[in-house]
Design a protein around this motif. Structure first.
Motif, mmCIF file in Angstrom:
data_model
loop_
_atom_site.group_PDB
_atom_site.id
_atom_site.type_symbol
_atom_site.label_atom_id
_atom_site.label_comp_id
_atom_site.label_asym_id
_atom_site.label_seq_id
_atom_site.Cartn_x
_atom_site.Cartn_y
_atom_site.Cartn_z
ATOM 1 N N SER A 1 -5.944 10.223 5.152
ATOM 2 C CA SER A 1 -6.363 8.848 5.412
ATOM 3 C C SER A 1 -6.996 8.708 6.796
ATOM 4 O O SER A 1 -7.867 7.897 6.995
ATOM 5 C CB SER A 1 -5.180 7.894 5.290
ATOM 6 N N ASP B 1 -6.193 5.274 -0.613
ATOM 7 C CA ASP B 1 -4.825 5.740 -0.427
ATOM 8 C C ASP B 1 -4.260 6.197 -1.745
ATOM 9 O O ASP B 1 -4.528 5.622 -2.797
ATOM 10 C CB ASP B 1 -3.958 4.614 0.135
ATOM 11 N N LEU B 2 -3.461 7.241 -1.643
ATOM 12 C CA LEU B 2 -2.849 7.784 -2.844
ATOM 13 C C LEU B 2 -1.354 7.851 -2.645
ATOM 14 O O LEU B 2 -0.879 8.167 -1.556
ATOM 15 C CB LEU B 2 -3.364 9.206 -3.081
ATOM 16 N N MET C 1 0.855 -1.204 0.000
ATOM 17 C CA MET C 1 0.000 0.000 0.000
ATOM 18 C C MET C 1 0.885 1.246 0.000
ATOM 19 O O MET C 1 1.994 1.248 0.490
ATOM 20 C CB MET C 1 -0.860 -0.028 1.270
ATOM 21 N N ALA C 2 0.377 2.290 -0.532
ATOM 22 C CA ALA C 2 1.150 3.526 -0.639
ATOM 23 C C ALA C 2 1.546 4.029 0.747
ATOM 24 O O ALA C 2 0.797 3.894 1.709
ATOM 25 C CB ALA C 2 0.334 4.590 -1.354
ATOM 26 N N SER C 3 2.724 4.602 0.829
ATOM 27 C CA SER C 3 3.217 5.046 2.123
ATOM 28 C C SER C 3 2.521 6.317 2.592
ATOM 29 O O SER C 3 2.163 6.452 3.751
ATOM 30 C CB SER C 3 4.714 5.340 1.998
ATOM 31 N N ASP C 4 2.381 7.215 1.657
ATOM 32 C CA ASP C 4 1.910 8.550 2.023
ATOM 33 C C ASP C 4 0.407 8.634 1.761
ATOM 34 O O ASP C 4 -0.041 8.667 0.631
ATOM 35 C CB ASP C 4 2.660 9.564 1.148
ATOM 36 N N THR C 5 -0.349 8.652 2.819
ATOM 37 C CA THR C 5 -1.793 8.631 2.606
ATOM 38 C C THR C 5 -2.381 10.015 2.767
ATOM 39 O O THR C 5 -1.996 10.779 3.649
ATOM 40 C CB THR C 5 -2.479 7.684 3.599
ATOM 41 N N LEU C 6 -3.270 10.317 1.895
ATOM 42 C CA LEU C 6 -3.886 11.639 1.898
ATOM 43 C C LEU C 6 -5.165 11.606 2.722
ATOM 44 O O LEU C 6 -6.092 10.880 2.416
ATOM 45 C CB LEU C 6 -4.208 12.060 0.465
ATOM 46 N N THR D 1 1.525 0.949 -6.381
ATOM 47 C CA THR D 1 0.171 1.499 -6.519
ATOM 48 C C THR D 1 0.193 3.019 -6.475
ATOM 49 O O THR D 1 0.829 3.630 -5.613
ATOM 50 C CB THR D 1 -0.771 1.072 -5.366
ATOM 51 N N ARG E 1 -10.496 9.331 6.540
ATOM 52 C CA ARG E 1 -11.234 8.333 5.788
ATOM 53 C C ARG E 1 -11.286 6.986 6.490
ATOM 54 O O ARG E 1 -12.239 6.250 6.356
ATOM 55 C CB ARG E 1 -10.574 8.148 4.411
#
Ligand SMILES: Nc1ncnc2c1ncn2[C@@H]1O[C@H](COP(=O)(O)OP(=O)(O)OP(=O)(O)O)[C@@H](O)[C@H]1O
Ligand SMILES: Nc1ncnc2c1ncn2[C@@H]1O[C@H](COP(=O)(O)OP(=O)(O)OP(=O)(O)O)[C@@H](O)[C@H]1O
Ligand SMILES: [Mg+2]
Ligand SMILES: [Mg+2]
Lengths: 327, 259, 294, 294, 259
Positions: free
Chosen positions: C8, E76-77, C1-6, E13, C11
């Protein structure tokens, strides 16, 4: 029945409505008492219905007389002259006096004589009104200059009386030449009377309130005017003989409109500076106008025909009282 | 359902444009959107209008609907009803529900309440939005809004229908279904339709005649009659053939301007 | 999963499956009613507290004499007296009746004037700018005319109130009509709306938000004109808030003056709440609610 | 061809080919400038004529005495006198300066207040309804406070003007912000506008029409408050329109009163023209011009 | 041109949705628009989303763009820039010219004036509207507005691009040209694209992967990888084959709900 002027013309055969204006105020004490104690109603009789209207300021009362909404009103000398001169002597007549005196120059404690007023700010109720003229004329006699624009040795600042109390307490002005009850109120906020205007007039008398009727009404219903003047004389009688009751009536009348009865103490305090007289003291009005011309606040006005005191003298004669001089 | 027919003496043309010109703006900024467009639509004819983006198709429909005045030329309509126009944008009234939007033309025609209700329900069924009558426009998806606009236009019951890309925001399946519905209504009411689309297959599927507009100035540069018997299917080879032909003409035209 | 979550955190705190969410939605609502009320109330209370606090502190510093600037204590005491006396309620009854009648008349005149002027180019050219000009005319300038036309009657007061408020309302209508989206106008015309029907089905509802805003401004004008107009003539010895306000000032009764100001503020708050509710209903319908805050 | 043509007259009179039309467009414009001016002017003149005519007729009927209702003749004669005297010009200069300064201050305060309240949910809950409440507070209620704070200075007048106009302007801002189309808000946010930038790039321009409408209402409040406020301080050697208006009434000078009313109307018309031009420019940009009339 | 690349540790991703749910409204009126959608978009991947009208495609894009909050699940982005979204409607600012609209994201990024100008001109050339910079949105045709919106979104220079039917209002030819442009920009900038379309051929022309959403509730019911080598042509048989396959699935799905 507050209808046309033509209504009921041709004598007082039918029922007539008399629409009478006054201010719920100490200087209008005879009017307040006359209405509240039923003196007018009694004198006017069953055929005349009294429709009293209260005002807060002169202009609206004069507008009402001009537009035929009022037949008679108690009013100060200033609007009286304005109404007479603006209508070229046609619209109104003074049929009786009501009150005299009740005007003073109140100043801050440190001021003890006219010379202390140099550079100070003195408030008056309105540019060119009786008190404004009086203060300017008096200062002139004391050798102090004033200008219409508020310049000169003493700065005259015309402003509403209510505001004068605010500015006096907040220190923005140093004194004020005002009528009652503002004199008493300024005194109660720490001022002192420097000049009682009565001292400047012969017999300590000068007009503060008189009774005005519209010429049309006077022509149409001279008998009603006679009864009204009879009422005025009776009201003054009452005011002078039962001051306590009169004072209470004034306090109550004000309370009805303002939501808070006026402090009786204040009324009593102001009472002492006033005299309730049926004499309109025409000479003081005339002199006041001359003073106004003298301090260049107005052009000369011909007051000929303003007074019609026959009704007053009828009333006084009937009661065996001394008549007043028709000017 | 009231079937509005054109008056007898207008048997040959429902809409007639002759030399219609439209200029937007003034002086140096003037845009010649349409230049001498002459076109007759017969009663009961289904005409599709294709052309590059910005060539003047919407302008043409607005003029026929009487919402704008041509700068030159003449537009005549049979009958006294002005044509119903389905705008390129949904143009729904945000203060009304879906039901309310579809009901407006019915109210304006003075239909009694019960009849209006029945008609609204029927039209919403036609566009497959039977359950959405009490929603407000902002609660709908783009395609749903377009379908409500379609229902509202159909509620007008005018003999001439102008449609500006009515199915542009719909998926292929929903569109196919609505093609069938539109064709049914068209033949039932004997409507004259002027239909703008970017989908050449759609044009071939629906049209009696396809007209191609050029860009700046908008002029009719090509016109072909589609003789495929109805009912047609959008994926039939005949439709594909006509589509290919029109596409070819379009390609030349856009190629001329596109670069 | 992406490290940097916006965003998050925001959410993830709602990691519940769809149907659960559906069920929970109802419960959440129950729970939040009280908390929403609280959220709407505490800032008001805080603002009030801060205002009264500052006032009290200023008074404590002895900056001005107590008769010039009374403290909150005496003022609230006087307000209590006032509220217990019939003066407040009689005055409020008279004034409220006049305000409602006058405002209703102003709304009628203003809406008709606004629609008429918006509709006809000639009327607009003739009267359009006159509306703002009339709006700037102070009430006292109308008093003589009011007396001329209506003598010393309630109508004279209405006249001043209507002349004060109607132009403001008409201007709101004009603004609303001017900004009706052209596409909706065209849609309306195409759907067969003409003349009055165009007004009824398109222009009026599209302009409604601006009209409500105009009404709100108009109310303020009406109320202020009324406060002045009530001094024009005191009819049948009837007390009114406007008269009481002026007399409080004439009597240099700073406490009562401030008590009346508080009453006026409370009336203003109540009226604003009514307009606010109307506006919120419109915004909910239109789907423009609660988006500016984010 | 179809027998029954729809609006064919209107359409056929322009039977010219496209390029001709392009050429003619320029000429048409030249020609029409004078006629457009005329079209904008004659209704005003007609309205004026009708108003003065009715007035004169009423005076001729002798309905009221000339000192109660003077005719147009004496009033215009007095207006001429007035215009030739320095009183008008000095007064106008003072009043206009105060109006402009006071309004500028009110605009600043109103815009900031409006944006702040619109932006923060807490501030909105705390102060939102207070704005309308403040708006309804009559000017005279503020006089004592103005004198307490600023004594007899020009600032006292400003204070009253700002308190009169700023809430109205803030309400305009609030209304505008509330009705920013949600789609544009989302677009702005997606394009990277946040916080102040969202205001600068999306909310402020989208709310501009409503803000201009609020400013117009605010001007009316400012002007009316000023007319009352100018009586607060009659400052050395400085006459003002507000003071003259009251004096004219105090002296029962109906002619001068009406002359001053005409002056106030003219000032109002001029200001409305300025706002009208601003509004028209916005509407032209947005493409919503001249569609309501059709 | 700045080429924004995703950070190294997000190599797998660019966008990750897990169990995303979205409910509109409350109580009896609640609509379950998305139900447990899980989807990963790899950096540089081009994913097309198809589905019936109203199935939740726009909702999904709005959630990914962070303009709405999911009722459940997680999004997640990679990187710290939020994705650029091209809305289904043009959503242009009416108070700005075309130039001004395209310039907004550049201004917000603080680019100097000269650079902004050059960039705007370039972007308008890309969408074939070079001459329209000084017009205002209301002076444009529907398709032109859509292209301005495209230019404005491209001006954002974000690594993730979300596009909601970007070419819906365009004629086939203009669309073909813009397909090429988009593909060029996508490969140059190594963009991750989530692209909603109703045109299944368009999806097959552009996508690395096509995802099919079901209606009410919106769920992923089908996903296929498109292996046709690029450059592709929209009328190539391979594209047609993929399109036919997706259409078939879509038909089953809509058929289930359509009636
Ligand atoms: N109100 C207007 N003012 C100025 N120019 C306009 C206006 N409306 C349209 N135009 C111009 O007229 C031309 C034709 O526009 P129109 O909307 O008719 O195109 P269209 O064929 O419908 O295009 P699309 O397929 O993109 O919707 C365009 O160049 C457009 O810029
Ligand atoms: N703001 C909203 N309030 C309530 N319901 C909404 C809202 N927005 C969308 N919906 C509902 O959510 C569902 C999905 O809508 P969405 O716009 O995501 O569909 P879509 O797939 O984009 O459709 P289309 O292809 O027609 O644009 C629809 O049923 C719609 O009615
Ligand atoms: Mg178009
Ligand atoms: Mg969508």
């Amino acid at each position: 029945a507050c209808g046309d002027d033509s209504e009921g013309a041709g004598g007082s055969s039918g029922p007539v409505t008399l629409r009478l204006g006054y201010f719920p105020n100490i200087t209008h004490a005879p009017a307040v008492v006359g209405v509240e104690k039923g003196i007018f109603a009694e004198k006017l009789g069953a055929n005349v219905k009294l429709d009293p209207k209260t005002f807060n300021a002169g202009p609206a009362a004069i507008e009402a007389v001009f537009s035929g909404a009022l037949d008679a009103t108690y009013i100060g000398p200033n609007p009286t002259v304005n109404a007479f001169s603006k209508s070229k002597g046609e619209a109104v007549r003074v049929v009786s006096g009501a009150a005299s005196g009740g005007v003073a120059l109140v100043v801050k404690p440190g001021i003890n004589g006219p010379q202390d007023l140099r550079g100070k700010k003195i408030a008056t109720p309105q540019l060119g009104n009786t008190q404004d003229v009086a203060v300017r004329y008096w200062l002139k006699q004391q050798g102090l200059t004033t200008t219409k624009e508020g310049g000169g040795d003493v700065k005259i600042v015309p402003q509403e009386n209510a505001q004068t109390v605010e500015t006096f307490t907040s220190g923005a002005i140093d004194g004020a030449w005002v009528p009652e009850p503002f004199v008493s109120r300024l005194v109660n906020s720490g001022g002192k009377v420097l000049v009682d205007e009565r001292d400047l007039w012969p017999d300590r008398k000068f007009v503060i309130t008189n009774l005005l009727v519209s010429t049309k009404f006077l022509k149409a219903h001279p008998d009603v005017v006679q009864k009204l003047v009879d009422g005025q004389v009776a009201a003054n009688e009452f005011v002078n003989s039962k001051p306590d009751e009169a004072q209470q009536a004034i306090s109550d009348a004000i309370g009805k409109i303002s939501g808070k009865p006026l402090d009786l103490k204040l009324i009593k305090q102001a009472w002492t500076t006033l005299e309730f007289t049926n004499d309109p003291i025409a000479t003081s009005l005339k002199a006041g106008l001359d003073h106004a011309v003298d301090v260049k606040l107005t052009d000369p006005v011909d007051l000929k025909g303003l007074y019609d005191l026959t009704y007053l003298n009828n009333a006084l004669k009937a009661q065996g009282k001394p008549e007043v001089v028709q000017p | 359902m009231t079937s509005t027919t054109t008056t007898p003496d207008s048997a040959t043309t429902a809409v007639a444009l002759s030399g219609v010109t439209k200029v937007y703006g003034r002086g140096a900024n003037a845009v010649l959107a349409l230049d001498g467009v002459s076109l007759d639509v017969a009663p009961g004819e289904f005409v599709c209008l294709v052309g590059a983006s910005g060539c003047g198709k919407s302008t043409l429909l607005n003029l026929v609907a009487g919402l704008d005045r041509p700068s030159g030329g003449q537009i005549d309509l049979a009958g006294d009803a002005s044509p119903g126009l389905m705008f390129q944008e949904p143009a729904l009234f945000p203060w009304l529900t879906v039901d309310g939007n579809v009901e407006v033309p019915l109210k304006l025609r003075g239909l009694p309440r019960a009849e209006r209700r029945a008609r609204v329900a029927e039209l919403l069924r036609t566009v497959h939005l039977a359950d959405f009558g009490r929603k407000r426009p902002h609660e709908l998806s783009g395609g749903m809004r377009q379908r409500v606009a379609l229902a509202r236009t159909l509620a007008l019951d005018t003999p001439v229908l102008l449609m500006d890309e009515p199915f542009g925001a719909l998926d292929a399946m929903t569109r196919d279904i609505l093609h069938d519905e539109l064709e049914r209504i068209w033949s039932e009411r004997r409507l004259s339709v002027l239909f703008v689309t970017h989908n050449v297959r759609e044009a071939a599927r629906l049209a009696d005649r396809i007209i191609l507009l050029s860009s700046r100035p908008g002029r009719i540069i090509y016109s072909t009659t589609v003789d495929i018997p109805r009912p047609r299917r959008i994926d039939s080879p005949e439709v594909a053939a006509i589509a290919a032909e029109v596409t070819e003409r379009l390609r030349t035209e856009v190629g001329r301007h596109g670069q | 999963m992406a490290s940097d979550t916006l965003a998050s955190t925001a959410r993830t705190d709602a990691q519940i499956s769809g149907l659960d969410a559906l069920e929970i939605a109802g419960r959440e609502k129950e729970l939040s009613r009280a908390s929403r009320l609280w959220a709407a109330t505490w800032p008001k209370l805080a603002a009030l507290g801060i205002a009264v606090g500052i006032w009290q502190v200023v008074v404590w510093t002895g900056w001005k004499d107590p008769w010039a600037l009374p403290g909150p204590g005496p003022v609230f005491a006087d307000l209590a007296d006032y509220a217990l006396s019939s003066a407040l309620w009689d005055g409020l009854a008279t004034t409220a009746r006049r305000a409602v009648l006058g405002f209703a008349a102003a709304v009628t005149v203003g809406l008709l004037l606004g629609l008429a002027v918006a509709r006809s180019k000639i009327l607009r050219a003739a009267l359009g700018s006159m509306i703002t000009a009339l709006q700037t005319m102070p009430s006292i300038a109308w008093f003589p005319l009011a007396i001329l036309l209506f003598q010393l009657s309630e109508q004279a007061i209405f006249f001043v109130v209507v002349l004060g408020a109607a132009p403001s309302i008409a201007n709101g209508v004009l603004h609303g009509v001017d900004y009706v989206p052209p596409l909706l106008m065209r849609a309306g015309r195409n759907l067969g709306a003409q003349g009055l029907n165009l007004y009824r089905y398109v222009i009026a509802p599209a302009a409604l938000p601006a009209i409500v805003a105009g009404l709100k401004q108009g109310w303020a004008f009406a109320w202020r004109s009324l406060m002045a107009g009530e001094l024009l003539v005191v009819i049948a010895a009837r007390t009114s808030i406007g008269a009481q306000l002026t007399y409080a000032r004439d009597f240099s009764d700073a406490e009562r003056l401030m008590a009346i100001m508080i009453v006026i503020l409370v009336v203003g708050l109540a009226v604003d709440a009514a307009f606010g509710a109307a506006d919120k209903a419109i915004r909910r319908r239109w789907g423009v609610l609660d988006q500016a805050g984010q």
